[in-house]
Design an enzyme around this catalytic site. Sequence first.
Site, PDB file in Angstrom:
ATOM      1  N   SER A 282       3.814   9.171  11.612  1.00  0.00           N
ATOM      2  CA  SER A 282       5.280   9.272  11.665  1.00  0.00           C
ATOM      3  C   SER A 282       5.752  10.006  12.925  1.00  0.00           C
ATOM      4  CB  SER A 282       5.800  10.023  10.444  1.00  0.00           C
ATOM      5  OG  SER A 282       5.511   9.300   9.275  1.00  0.00           O
TER       6      SER A 282
ATOM      7  N   HIS B  71       4.784  15.476   7.671  1.00  0.00           N
ATOM      8  CA  HIS B  71       4.108  14.272   7.182  1.00  0.00           C
ATOM      9  C   HIS B  71       2.600  14.369   7.359  1.00  0.00           C
ATOM     10  CE1 HIS B  71       6.615  11.148   5.544  1.00  0.00           C
ATOM     11  NE2 HIS B  71       7.536  11.325   6.479  1.00  0.00           N
TER      12      HIS B  71
ATOM     13  N   HIS C 153       3.012 -40.621  19.754  1.00  0.00           N
ATOM     14  CA  HIS C 153       4.313 -39.976  19.585  1.00  0.00           C
ATOM     15  C   HIS C 153       5.423 -40.943  20.006  1.00  0.00           C
ATOM     16  CE1 HIS C 153       2.058 -36.268  19.187  1.00  0.00           C
ATOM     17  NE2 HIS C 153       3.176 -35.564  19.012  1.00  0.00           N
TER      18      HIS C 153
ATOM     19  N   ASN D  42      -2.515   6.442   6.734  1.00  0.00           N
ATOM     20  CA  ASN D  42      -3.127   7.216   7.810  1.00  0.00           C
ATOM     21  C   ASN D  42      -3.810   6.287   8.813  1.00  0.00           C
ATOM     22  OD1 ASN D  42      -5.561   6.418   6.635  1.00  0.00           O
ATOM     23  ND2 ASN D  42      -5.848   8.356   5.560  1.00  0.00           N
TER      24      ASN D  42
ATOM     25  N   GLN E  18     -10.644   0.537   1.629  1.00  0.00           N
ATOM     26  CA  GLN E  18     -11.122  -0.371   0.580  1.00  0.00           C
ATOM     27  C   GLN E  18      -9.976  -1.099  -0.114  1.00  0.00           C
ATOM     28  OE1 GLN E  18     -11.628   2.925   0.705  1.00  0.00           O
ATOM     29  NE2 GLN E  18     -11.424   3.911  -1.291  1.00  0.00           N
TER      30      GLN E  18
ATOM     31  N   GLU F 289      10.155   5.847  16.218  1.00  0.00           N
ATOM     32  CA  GLU F 289      10.311   5.310  14.863  1.00  0.00           C
ATOM     33  C   GLU F 289      11.696   5.693  14.331  1.00  0.00           C
ATOM     34  OE1 GLU F 289       8.159   5.737  10.472  1.00  0.00           O
ATOM     35  OE2 GLU F 289       7.833   7.257  12.011  1.00  0.00           O
TER      36      GLU F 289
ATOM     37  N   TYR G 284       0.855  -1.183   0.000  1.00  0.00           N
ATOM     38  CA  TYR G 284       0.000   0.000   0.000  1.00  0.00           C
ATOM     39  C   TYR G 284       0.891   1.233   0.000  1.00  0.00           C
ATOM     40  CZ  TYR G 284      -3.542   3.428   0.875  1.00  0.00           C
ATOM     41  OH  TYR G 284      -4.370   4.522   0.733  1.00  0.00           O
TER      42      TYR G 284
ATOM     43  N   GLU H  43       3.906 -37.104  28.739  1.00  0.00           N
ATOM     44  CA  GLU H  43       2.806 -36.242  28.265  1.00  0.00           C
ATOM     45  C   GLU H  43       1.583 -37.051  27.851  1.00  0.00           C
ATOM     46  OE1 GLU H  43       4.298 -33.583  25.229  1.00  0.00           O
ATOM     47  OE2 GLU H  43       5.171 -32.236  26.733  1.00  0.00           O
TER      48      GLU H  43
END
Length: 442
Positions: free
Chosen positions: A233, A258, A415, A209, A186, A322, A124, A410
């Site tokens: 940011s 930003h 197993h 955003n 979307q 960041e 994106y 166990e």
Amino acid sequence: MKIISNPGEQKWAKLTGRPKTNQTKLMDTVNKIFYDIHKKGDRAVKKYSRQFDGFDNDTFLVDNETIQAAASGLSEQLKQAIGLAKANIGKFHLSQQLTEAKTETSPGVMCWREARPIERIGIYVPGGSAPLFSTVLMLAVPARIAGCKEIVLCTPPDKDGNIHPAILYAAQTAGVTQLFAVGGIQAIAAMAFGTETIPKVDKIFGPGNQYVMAAKHAAQYYGTAIDMPAGPSEVLVIADETCRPSFVAADLLSQAEHGPDSQVIFLSNNKKILKEVNKELTLQLDNLPRKEIAEQALKNSKAIFFNDIATCISFSNRYAPEHLILAVENPVLRSREVTNAGSVFLGNYSCESAGDYASGTNHTLPTGGNAKVYSGVSLDSFVKKITFQQLNEEGISAIGPAVEIMAETETLYAHKNAMTLRLGDVAGKYLSATSTDQTEKE
């Protein structure tokens, strides 16, 4: 920026907080759009593209002719800059390719790990207030190096359905396989579920955003992985008397521009430097085309005086920025004290914008304090690691009894049986070989 002087640790929790949004209302919007797109596919994507982007078209797919034509709309200088950035990003991420050695954990037991690319990734790229074509390079270049077969890119168009030519050109040069003119929630939903036009991806990358970030969180719930939790940011700058106040102010503003929800933090052990940087902020702010956005961001920001740089770094580790800039004496030595940060910039000449564009490191980084537990995007983000093991008869004998007793304890007897049968086979072969040897001696 208002200067806060020597806040005690009991106040750090509040000072390291980020601006909050109404998450309940936000997620209600996201869930509604996700439901519609899951049920109605392209029809719902078109509906929300009209509603949010003012874009109405029969198809979202950007054809190859349009992508190829983008180069003619860019200056040679910009194309060369994109080429330099791509090369440096490629070099840095290629250096992360490692072949791990095989390890013999017990005699006859070999274990190792190999990387396999994620087959289809989604990118994106925000394109609203700023066309972030640099993000295309940051994500598509390492995806190609990792060996991802399909790279699907979604980015919002303008009201005429056009995408900034720099995004198209970067996509072409970096190896994007499909490009769609879709933005916002979307776009994330379409990549998470798949529609008639937009393919479902295995993992979604990229900034955005608050709506995009909330959509990425929702995508995880529906089974599509994401690069990391991220949001607005942010940068934290630590400076002492050796800094250049004009540089510090420029770095703070580079993040503030930003978006209005961005946050910048400035820490220093020198009150004179704090004042000088504040003056520079005022001077430089007046010359910014995105002045209003930066001013909004500065309202969420802080300048703090501490007695020493060690305390500044302790505060920064609590904040987990960041981006962290150390404009201090001996920045490399000081960097050893850093435990939480997305990316660190050392010294007066290491501006954060270098990392955003062309130094080679990735600018897709954790925000909101997530740098305490998440790394930025790297080559590893585009692969999964598969472990392998190979046992021979010696290996079965070496670890078989331990496996049996552990499985029995166990109460997982199937197993145990899987190992017992093999131990019996190995023992039988040993007895047979011993018997043959004895017969030959006789």
